[in-house]
Design a protein around this motif. Sequence first.
Motif, PDB file in Angstrom:
ATOM      1  N   LYS A 196     -26.168 -18.000 -39.981  1.00 35.46           N
ATOM      2  CA  LYS A 196     -25.377 -16.997 -40.702  1.00 35.46           C
ATOM      3  C   LYS A 196     -26.182 -15.720 -40.915  1.00 35.46           C
ATOM      4  N   TYR A 197     -27.487 -15.843 -41.168  1.00 29.61           N
ATOM      5  CA  TYR A 197     -28.333 -14.666 -41.358  1.00 29.61           C
ATOM      6  C   TYR A 197     -28.538 -13.921 -40.042  1.00 29.61           C
ATOM      7  N   ARG A 198     -28.684 -14.646 -38.963  1.00 26.90           N
ATOM      8  CA  ARG A 198     -28.868 -14.017 -37.661  1.00 26.90           C
ATOM      9  C   ARG A 198     -27.621 -13.248 -37.259  1.00 26.90           C
ATOM     10  N   LYS A 199     -26.443 -13.792 -37.554  1.00 26.99           N
ATOM     11  CA  LYS A 199     -25.198 -13.082 -37.249  1.00 26.99           C
ATOM     12  C   LYS A 199     -25.059 -11.826 -38.118  1.00 26.99           C
ATOM     13  N   MET A 200     -25.395 -11.934 -39.399  1.00 28.38           N
ATOM     14  CA  MET A 200     -25.345 -10.768 -40.272  1.00 28.38           C
ATOM     15  C   MET A 200     -26.305  -9.691 -39.768  1.00 28.38           C
ATOM     16  N   ASN A 235     -16.173  -7.905 -24.537  1.00 31.29           N
ATOM     17  CA  ASN A 235     -16.559  -8.458 -23.239  1.00 31.29           C
ATOM     18  C   ASN A 235     -18.062  -8.704 -23.281  1.00 31.29           C
ATOM     19  N   GLU A 236     -18.653  -9.066 -22.176  1.00 33.07           N
ATOM     20  CA  GLU A 236     -20.074  -9.450 -22.170  1.00 33.07           C
ATOM     21  C   GLU A 236     -21.036  -8.320 -22.498  1.00 33.07           C
ATOM     22  N   ASP A 237     -20.553  -7.089 -22.528  1.00 34.60           N
ATOM     23  CA  ASP A 237     -21.423  -5.946 -22.827  1.00 34.60           C
ATOM     24  C   ASP A 237     -20.979  -5.136 -24.035  1.00 34.60           C
ATOM     25  N   ARG A 280     -21.403 -12.031 -28.471  1.00 31.45           N
ATOM     26  CA  ARG A 280     -20.776 -13.211 -29.070  1.00 31.45           C
ATOM     27  C   ARG A 280     -21.477 -13.646 -30.355  1.00 31.45           C
ATOM     28  N   PHE A 281     -22.331 -12.782 -30.878  1.00 32.18           N
ATOM     29  CA  PHE A 281     -23.198 -13.198 -31.968  1.00 32.18           C
ATOM     30  C   PHE A 281     -23.087 -12.269 -33.178  1.00 32.18           C
TER      31      PHE A 281
END
Length: 160
Positions: free
Chosen positions: A21-25, A90-92, A107-108
């Motif tokens: 959760k911290y890495r996504k934030m 998309n992927e970029d 995606r993160f």
Amino acid sequence: RPNIFGPLPGSIYDIVHTSLKYRKMAHTLEDITLLILAEDFGVKHENLLSSDIRKGFVLKFDEKINIDFDKLSDRIHEKISENIPVSYLNEDHIQIGDRVIECNGPRFHVKNTSEIEEFFLVKKFMKDPKSNAYCLIGLIGNGVENLENRNTLYFLKRKS
């Protein structure tokens, strides 16, 4: 790395699951910060390195840029408080509200800026003695600038 002394797979899972959760934030905040730096401060991010650190991010610049850290911090907090949706495109690319931006980890991210907790910006550049780069640091936490144990995980060259 796992060996006969550990960590055991369950321990690795717990570490990764707890930090996710911290890495996504932090990654979402990194992209928001880059967006604000470009739009509000005219800072281009060519040849910029970005990095994850424990509960935060680092942006490394070849030269010290002239920015108002208080204004940058205020603008980041404004964006967070607007409860803006964040989505994979998309992927970029990701989409933050109605803005499409390049991203090296699309995606993160959190799904909405309302999920971001206790962000603070270190209001000075830290000089990296190895690369001589000027580091802009954003952290998730209780406002204590404990930088001694924020292990750098990896660096990625940002696309221009």
